[in-house]
Design a protein around this motif. Structure first.
Motif, PDB file in Angstrom:
ATOM      1  N   ALA A  42      -0.205  -3.785   5.893  1.00 41.00           N
ATOM      2  CA  ALA A  42       0.240  -2.974   4.763  1.00 41.00           C
ATOM      3  C   ALA A  42       1.749  -2.767   4.787  1.00 41.00           C
ATOM      4  CB  ALA A  42      -0.469  -1.626   4.785  1.00 41.00           C
TER       5      ALA A  42
ATOM      6  N   VAL B 178       4.374  -0.411   3.555  1.00 43.96           N
ATOM      7  CA  VAL B 178       4.252   0.981   3.121  1.00 43.96           C
ATOM      8  C   VAL B 178       5.628   1.647   3.058  1.00 43.96           C
ATOM      9  CG1 VAL B 178       1.927   1.188   4.081  1.00 43.96           C
ATOM     10  CG2 VAL B 178       3.903   1.779   5.493  1.00 43.96           C
TER      11      VAL B 178
ATOM     12  N   ALA C  16       0.786  -1.071   9.805  1.00 43.30           N
ATOM     13  CA  ALA C  16       1.742  -0.657   8.784  1.00 43.30           C
ATOM     14  C   ALA C  16       3.113  -1.252   9.070  1.00 43.30           C
ATOM     15  CB  ALA C  16       1.839   0.866   8.733  1.00 43.30           C
TER      16      ALA C  16
ATOM     17  N   TRP D 171       4.144   6.143   5.510  1.00 41.00           N
ATOM     18  CA  TRP D 171       2.889   6.328   4.778  1.00 41.00           C
ATOM     19  C   TRP D 171       1.725   5.832   5.630  1.00 41.00           C
ATOM     20  CZ3 TRP D 171       0.556   8.104   0.333  1.00 41.00           C
ATOM     21  CH2 TRP D 171      -0.681   7.549   0.002  1.00 41.00           C
TER      22      TRP D 171
ATOM     23  N   TRP E 201      10.648  -0.315  -1.142  1.00 40.07           N
ATOM     24  CA  TRP E 201       9.196  -0.430  -1.338  1.00 40.07           C
ATOM     25  C   TRP E 201       8.857  -0.308  -2.817  1.00 40.07           C
ATOM     26  CZ3 TRP E 201       5.520   2.750  -3.455  1.00 40.07           C
ATOM     27  CH2 TRP E 201       4.186   2.403  -3.223  1.00 40.07           C
TER      28      TRP E 201
ATOM     29  N   PRO F  10      -1.585   4.113   6.272  1.00 35.79           N
ATOM     30  CA  PRO F  10      -2.615   3.300   5.619  1.00 35.79           C
ATOM     31  C   PRO F  10      -3.994   3.632   6.190  1.00 35.79           C
ATOM     32  CG  PRO F  10      -1.494   2.004   7.272  1.00 35.79           C
ATOM     33  CD  PRO F  10      -0.821   3.355   7.265  1.00 35.79           C
TER      34      PRO F  10
ATOM     35  N   ALA G 128       0.852  -1.188   0.000  1.00 37.09           N
ATOM     36  CA  ALA G 128       0.000   0.000   0.000  1.00 37.09           C
ATOM     37  C   ALA G 128       0.884   1.233   0.000  1.00 37.09           C
ATOM     38  CB  ALA G 128      -0.927   0.006   1.219  1.00 37.09           C
ATOM     39  N   GLY G 129       0.392   2.298  -0.610  1.00 37.60           N
ATOM     40  CA  GLY G 129       1.177   3.525  -0.676  1.00 37.60           C
ATOM     41  C   GLY G 129       0.748   4.350  -1.865  1.00 37.60           C
TER      42      GLY G 129
END
Length: 377
Positions: free
Chosen positions: A274, A276, A294, A286, A302, A288, A261-262
């Protein structure tokens, strides 16, 4: 042995990036003599405490940048047996470690080539193998007044760096400019497919920078798992984390899924964990969606997971005869499974309060007891 790739290489410090504290100069707290060139502050590289075999490594930090280490660093050191769990916890360490630094937090980390106005202290250069390891304390003095101001590290196994001692220097602030927002970071993260740190080096060794990043992330991932199996998305994420999670977590039906995620990717659900990015300037993680744990990774690592770039072994049109592969060049492939940095994993776990939970403490202790020849490391 692997070819050295700078652990502090963060390509996002280029145009429009890294300008939120541009032009800081550090001076001697005693006489005011300048000790550095103008520097831009960035996040501390994840491998700042990493050691890599018996190698002569390059600089930890990119030229023109510096980072601040929030943890204590350097001598004096005290053994765990002399400290006790209560005093160690007060200093942010929650599981046994061989020794604990009682140096000051806040040392300023920069590339050796960015230092000015210092001289080497010959009586503090012992303890190294092929260079200086800093075990004798500050080994650089201000050239104007002779005050000890910094420690240079350039021994084998260590990323080369100079650490300015927080009580011996002052920061003379340069012009401040707005830092890059996550939208700008996201756009440049996609470009890292071409210019980021690759996971595998030409000799087939996993990048030590990736090993450092994944080892720190694994500690946070274990916390987020809550001791339950975790489903993996396949691909490079599974190549990196799969064997370790299978060995350290119990078998069974996964309750959570590890998801990237990001910026530029869909939001993770509350049932996900996540992976991130960390902002390359500020070190901010970041955020989430609410309720989603996270797991932070350096921005370039990443990006390598989120936007993998692999050269096709087929020509643009047509095909090749069966059994024939292109060699211009072939994609880099590791010659062995991913191996974690045990020291960084344990260092990170010991400084997470959750390690006091019985299930995670058992994992910590298992890692401590694994032989160095273990397939995890």
């Amino acid at each position: 042995m692997p070819a050295a790739v700078p652990a502090g290489k963060i390509p996002l410090t280029g145009a429009g990036m890294g300008e939120w504290s541009l032009g800081d100069v550090f001076v001697c707290a005693g006489c005011g003599g300048e000790l550095t060139v103008p520097l831009a502050r960035v996040a501390l590289p994840v491998g700042a405490r990493q050691s890599v075999g018996h190698e002569m490594l390059p600089a930890l930090m990119e030229p023109g940048t510096y980072a601040v280490d929030p943890q204590p660093w350097g001598p004096p050191w005290r053994r765990w047996e002399d400290i006790g769990a209560e005093e160690a916890a007060a200093r942010g360490v929650f599981a046994p470690v061989p020794a604990l630094s009682y140096g000051l937090p806040g040392s300023v980390v920069l590339a050796p080539g960015d230092v000015r106005g210092t001289v080497l202290a010959p009586d503090r250069c012992g303890g190294g193998c092929l260079g200086l390891d800093g075990s004798d304390g500050p080994n650089l003095a201000c050239a104007d007044c002779g005050r000890p101001v910094a420690t240079r590290i350039d021994d084998c196994s260590y990323w080369q760096a100079v650490r300015l001692h927080p009580a011996a220097v002052r920061r003379r602030a340069g012009p401040a400019r707005p830092g890059a927002d996550w939208g700008t970071v996201g756009r440049e993260l996609r470009e890292l497919r071409e210019r980021g740190t690759p996971p595998v080096e030409p000799g087939g060794w996993w990048s030590p920078h990736w090993k450092a990043a994944a080892s720190v992330a694994l500690a946070h991932l274990l916390v987020a798992s809550e001791g339950e199996p975790v489903a993996l998305p396949g691909g490079l994420v599974t190549d990196v984390f799969g064997r370790a999670l299978a060995r350290l977590l119990p078998p069974g039906v996964p309750q959570r899924t590890l998801t990237l995620a990001g910026p530029g990717l869909p939001a993770a659900s509350a049932r996900d964990i996540a992976l991130v990015p960390v902002h390359p300037q500020t070190g901010e993680v970041w955020p989430p969606a609410a309720g989603t744990p996270a797991v932070p990774l350096p921005a370039d690592v990443w990006s390598g997971l989120a936007f993998p770039h692999d050269r096709s072994r087929l020509p643009v049109t047509g095909g090749l005869p069966r059994g024939v592969q292109r060699d211009d060049p072939l994609p880099l492939r590791p010659w062995r499974p991913f191996a974690f940095d045990r020291t960084l994993l344990l260092h990170t776990l010991a400084r997470l309060p959750e390690v006091r939970r019985p299930w995670l403490r058992r994992i910590h202790d298992r890692v401590c007891e694994l032989p160095w020849s273990s397939s995890l490391f």
